[in-house]
Design a protein around this motif. Structure first.
Motif, PDB file in Angstrom:
ATOM      1  N   GLN A 134       8.051  -5.332 -11.378  1.00  0.00           N
ATOM      2  CA  GLN A 134       7.425  -4.581 -10.295  1.00  0.00           C
ATOM      3  C   GLN A 134       6.534  -5.516  -9.494  1.00  0.00           C
ATOM      4  O   GLN A 134       5.651  -6.172 -10.032  1.00  0.00           O
ATOM      5  N   LEU A 135       6.780  -5.579  -8.186  1.00  0.00           N
ATOM      6  CA  LEU A 135       6.029  -6.430  -7.283  1.00  0.00           C
ATOM      7  C   LEU A 135       5.293  -5.563  -6.265  1.00  0.00           C
ATOM      8  O   LEU A 135       5.594  -4.382  -6.102  1.00  0.00           O
ATOM      9  N   LYS A 136       4.338  -6.160  -5.553  1.00  0.00           N
ATOM     10  CA  LYS A 136       3.561  -5.428  -4.556  1.00  0.00           C
ATOM     11  C   LYS A 136       4.275  -5.508  -3.215  1.00  0.00           C
ATOM     12  O   LYS A 136       4.086  -6.448  -2.453  1.00  0.00           O
ATOM     13  N   GLY A 137       5.123  -4.520  -2.939  1.00  0.00           N
ATOM     14  CA  GLY A 137       5.832  -4.475  -1.668  1.00  0.00           C
ATOM     15  C   GLY A 137       4.909  -4.103  -0.523  1.00  0.00           C
ATOM     16  O   GLY A 137       3.796  -3.609  -0.727  1.00  0.00           O
ATOM     17  N   GLU A 138       5.372  -4.328   0.696  1.00  0.00           N
ATOM     18  CA  GLU A 138       4.568  -3.996   1.875  1.00  0.00           C
ATOM     19  C   GLU A 138       4.259  -2.506   1.946  1.00  0.00           C
ATOM     20  O   GLU A 138       3.218  -2.096   2.449  1.00  0.00           O
ATOM     21  N   ASP A 139       5.185  -1.675   1.453  1.00  0.00           N
ATOM     22  CA  ASP A 139       5.013  -0.227   1.548  1.00  0.00           C
ATOM     23  C   ASP A 139       4.799   0.445   0.203  1.00  0.00           C
ATOM     24  O   ASP A 139       4.986   1.655   0.055  1.00  0.00           O
ATOM     25  N   GLY A 140       4.431  -0.341  -0.807  1.00  0.00           N
ATOM     26  CA  GLY A 140       4.223   0.221  -2.135  1.00  0.00           C
ATOM     27  C   GLY A 140       4.941  -0.592  -3.192  1.00  0.00           C
ATOM     28  O   GLY A 140       5.452  -1.687  -2.921  1.00  0.00           O
ATOM     29  N   PRO A 141       4.992  -0.088  -4.433  1.00  0.00           N
ATOM     30  CA  PRO A 141       5.636  -0.835  -5.521  1.00  0.00           C
ATOM     31  C   PRO A 141       7.097  -1.137  -5.213  1.00  0.00           C
ATOM     32  O   PRO A 141       7.814  -0.302  -4.668  1.00  0.00           O
ATOM     33  N   LEU A 142       7.522  -2.337  -5.577  1.00  0.00           N
ATOM     34  CA  LEU A 142       8.905  -2.764  -5.364  1.00  0.00           C
ATOM     35  C   LEU A 142       9.474  -3.222  -6.699  1.00  0.00           C
ATOM     36  O   LEU A 142       8.917  -4.118  -7.340  1.00  0.00           O
ATOM     37  N   LEU A 143      10.561  -2.585  -7.151  1.00  0.00           N
ATOM     38  CA  LEU A 143      11.211  -2.955  -8.398  1.00  0.00           C
ATOM     39  C   LEU A 143      12.454  -3.777  -8.096  1.00  0.00           C
ATOM     40  O   LEU A 143      13.314  -3.348  -7.326  1.00  0.00           O
ATOM     41  N   LEU A 144      12.550  -4.965  -8.716  1.00  0.00           N
ATOM     42  CA  LEU A 144      13.713  -5.823  -8.532  1.00  0.00           C
ATOM     43  C   LEU A 144      14.206  -6.319  -9.883  1.00  0.00           C
ATOM     44  O   LEU A 144      13.412  -6.598 -10.782  1.00  0.00           O
ATOM     45  N   ASN A 145      15.518  -6.427 -10.010  1.00  0.00           N
ATOM     46  CA  ASN A 145      16.109  -7.006 -11.205  1.00  0.00           C
ATOM     47  C   ASN A 145      15.926  -8.516 -11.148  1.00  0.00           C
ATOM     48  O   ASN A 145      16.357  -9.160 -10.185  1.00  0.00           O
ATOM     49  N   TYR A 161      12.991  -9.367   0.901  1.00  0.00           N
ATOM     50  CA  TYR A 161      11.958  -8.347   0.723  1.00  0.00           C
ATOM     51  C   TYR A 161      10.584  -9.001   0.876  1.00  0.00           C
ATOM     52  O   TYR A 161      10.282  -9.994   0.206  1.00  0.00           O
ATOM     53  N   PRO A 162       9.705  -8.457   1.753  1.00  0.00           N
ATOM     54  CA  PRO A 162       8.343  -8.976   1.865  1.00  0.00           C
ATOM     55  C   PRO A 162       7.452  -8.389   0.780  1.00  0.00           C
ATOM     56  O   PRO A 162       7.495  -7.181   0.519  1.00  0.00           O
ATOM     57  N   ILE A 163       6.670  -9.227   0.117  1.00  0.00           N
ATOM     58  CA  ILE A 163       5.717  -8.748  -0.879  1.00  0.00           C
ATOM     59  C   ILE A 163       4.367  -9.417  -0.635  1.00  0.00           C
ATOM     60  O   ILE A 163       4.254 -10.370   0.145  1.00  0.00           O
ATOM     61  N   HIS A 210       7.134   8.970  -9.398  1.00  0.00           N
ATOM     62  CA  HIS A 210       7.038   7.907 -10.397  1.00  0.00           C
ATOM     63  C   HIS A 210       6.746   6.534  -9.793  1.00  0.00           C
ATOM     64  O   HIS A 210       6.688   5.540 -10.516  1.00  0.00           O
ATOM     65  N   ALA A 211       6.587   6.466  -8.455  1.00  0.00           N
ATOM     66  CA  ALA A 211       6.299   5.205  -7.759  1.00  0.00           C
ATOM     67  C   ALA A 211       7.322   4.125  -8.097  1.00  0.00           C
ATOM     68  O   ALA A 211       6.990   2.982  -8.380  1.00  0.00           O
ATOM     69  N   ILE A 212       8.592   4.538  -8.077  1.00  0.00           N
ATOM     70  CA  ILE A 212       9.693   3.603  -8.308  1.00  0.00           C
ATOM     71  C   ILE A 212      10.596   3.640  -7.091  1.00  0.00           C
ATOM     72  O   ILE A 212      10.953   4.714  -6.603  1.00  0.00           O
ATOM     73  N   GLU A 213      10.957   2.461  -6.581  1.00  0.00           N
ATOM     74  CA  GLU A 213      11.772   2.403  -5.369  1.00  0.00           C
ATOM     75  C   GLU A 213      13.253   2.304  -5.719  1.00  0.00           C
ATOM     76  O   GLU A 213      13.663   1.491  -6.545  1.00  0.00           O
ATOM     77  N   PHE A 214      14.050   3.150  -5.066  1.00  0.00           N
ATOM     78  CA  PHE A 214      15.498   3.153  -5.254  1.00  0.00           C
ATOM     79  C   PHE A 214      16.189   2.832  -3.931  1.00  0.00           C
ATOM     80  O   PHE A 214      15.740   3.262  -2.871  1.00  0.00           O
TER      81      PHE A 214
END
Length: 241
Positions: free
Chosen positions: A133-144, A168-170, A28-32
């Motif tokens: 959802q942000l563009k993380g260095e290693d893929g999608p990054l979800l942050l509250n 977190y780097p984006i 699902h391209a969601i980071e946990f």
């Protein structure tokens, strides 16, 4: 990033849950961010907050229901999923407001259903608990969104996102970020920074300080605009409170 906790005295069960969460993350391209604990005592000692907590009801030492009662004093917002060998115990769990319950042994699809419900819940409650959802260095990054303190542009389309205790780097520009967050709680006091005004602790001349100690400069040409925005935010914040 969605934070998940697992509390179970069976290490094999912890690993099974981690494997299911990892599979869901990839599909699902969601980071946990997953943390595990083998006792209720260790969970409580961590004092961590979670978006979702898988909690075994039948554990040695402090059981899951007692753990949940005490954990609610630390984090009232976490959604608790009780895990049990006996479906009848699930009825007792309703006294501590469960999000769901899972009966052992479980299939991976059952955990997928729970995570589907979690992401749906977070989406439907976007006004209260916005996840971006942000563009993380290693893929999608979800942050509250409420957990973000500062965005700092560091050059070459790289941004550092600061939360209470993490960085977190984006990728992207601050204008990209502003279009994504679309929130009146955020302001740009300097060309290289965006700040969540909910986390501003104090102001000093041309510097503001967040509640976790980050120093952010205020550009002289933006000083008046920033003070106007911050005054508006404080008035609205007090009115809503």
């Amino acid at each position: 990033m969605i934070n998940i906790g697992i509390c179970d005295d069976d290490n094999d069960m912890i690993q099974a849950l981690k494997n299911a969460i990892s599979s869901y993350s990839k599909s699902h391209a969601i980071e946990f961010d997953v943390h595990s604990f083998q006792s209720g005592e260790k969970l409580l000692d961590s004092k961590l907050d979670f978006d979702l907590l898988f909690l075994d009801i039948e554990m040695g030492g402090m059981d899951g229901l007692k753990t949940a009662q005490l954990y609610r004093q630390i984090d009232r917002r976490a959604r608790i999923v009780y895990v049990t060998n006996h479906s009848e115990l699930a009825l007792q769990s309703y006294a501590v407001h469960p999000f769901d319950f899972v009966v052992k042994p479980f299939e991976k699809s059952r955990i997928f259903t729970v995570l589907d419900e979690l992401t749906k819940y977070l989406s439907e409650n976007a006004d209260k608990d916005t996840v971006i959802q942000l563009k993380g260095e290693d893929g999608p990054l979800l942050l509250n969104l409420k957990n973000i303190y500062v965005f700092e542009y560091t050059g070459n389309r790289r941004i550092t996102v600061y939360t209470k205790s993490e960085q977190y780097p984006i990728k992207g520009s601050l204008s990209d970020v502003l279009s994504i967050i679309n929130s009146e709680s955020f302001v740009s006091p300097h060309k290289s920074f965006i700040v969540n005004m909910e986390h501003i602790d104090k102001l000093n001349n041309f510097t503001l300080y967040t509640t976790n100690g980050i120093e952010v400069p205020i550009a002289q040409k933006k000083l008046k605009e920033f003070h106007n925005e911050f005054s508006r935010f404080i008035k609205n914040y007090i009115r809503q409170g």
